[in-house]
Design a protein around this motif. Structure first.
Motif: not given
Length: 160
Positions: A64-66, A89-91, A138-139, A144-146
Motif C-alpha cells: 500500500l505505502v509503496n 487500486e490496492r483494495l 490496514n485499509l 490515515a497514518g500516511y
C-alpha cells in the motif's frame, strides 16, 4: 510497521475466542464480574502463527505505502489524491490475497481438536484472526497514518 499491532490484536482475540472454555464467562471475569478468569493457552504453534501473520501484514502495508510513493514520485499525483487513488487500486489485491489465505486456513482451523491438528490448528486460528483484523484495519489506519505523517492537507480527500 503500523500493521504489526493490528495483526497482534486480531491474533490475540482469535486465541481468546478459540481457546477459552467459556468466552462469555472469561470476558465477564476480565471486568471483575462473574467467576474466575482462565487464561487461554498460547502454544508454540500459535507463536509460529504470529510470525507468519506479521509477515503477511507487513507485506500488505508495504504494498500500500509503496503504491502511494509510486503515484507521487512517478506519476506526479498530489499526495491526498495518491492516498485515495492508491487505496482504491490496492483494495482488490489486498482483499484477494487475504481471502485466499482465509479460504486455505479455514479447514485447518475447523479441524481443531481432531487428532493430528495439535500444531496446525492453533497456528491457523492465529493467522485467521490476525489476518482478518489487520486487513480491515490496514485499509483504514495506513492511509490515515500516511496522510498524517507525510502532511496531506485536511479536507482534500474528495472523490472525483
Amino acid at each position: 510497521m503500523v500493521n504489526l499491532p493490528l495483526a497482534l490484536i486480531g491474533g490475540i482475540i482469535a486465541i481468546f475466542i478459540a481457546e477459552s472454555d467459556s468466552v462469555w464467562g472469561n470476558t465477564l471475569a476480565l471486568f471483575g464480574i462473574g467467576g474466575r478468569y482462565e487464561a487461554p493457552i498460547i502454544s508454540i504453534a500459535s507463536m509460529v502463527g504470529f510470525i507468519t501473520l506479521f509477515g503477511i501484514a507487513v507485506r500488505n502495508g508495504i504494498l500500500l505505502v509503496n503504491h502511494y510513493a509510486h503515484l507521487v514520485r512517478v506519476e506526479g499525483v498530489p499526495l491526498a489524491e495518491a492516498i485515495f487513488r492508491g487505496s482504491q487500486e490496492r483494495l482488490i489485491p489486498i482483499l484477494m490475497t487475504a481471502l485466499t489465505a482465509v479460504v486455505g486456513l479455514l479447514p485447518i482451523a475447523w479441524a481443531a481438536g481432531e487428532p493430528g491438528s495439535e500444531i496446525l490448528a492453533p497456528m491457523a486460528i492465529v493467522v485467521l484472526g490476525g489476518l482478518v483484523n489487520s486487513t480491515l484495519l490496514n485499509l483504514l489506519v495506513v492511509p490515515a497514518g500516511y496522510a498524517l505523517f507525510f502532511g496531506a492537507p485536511r479536507g482534500t480527500f474528495q472523490p472525483k
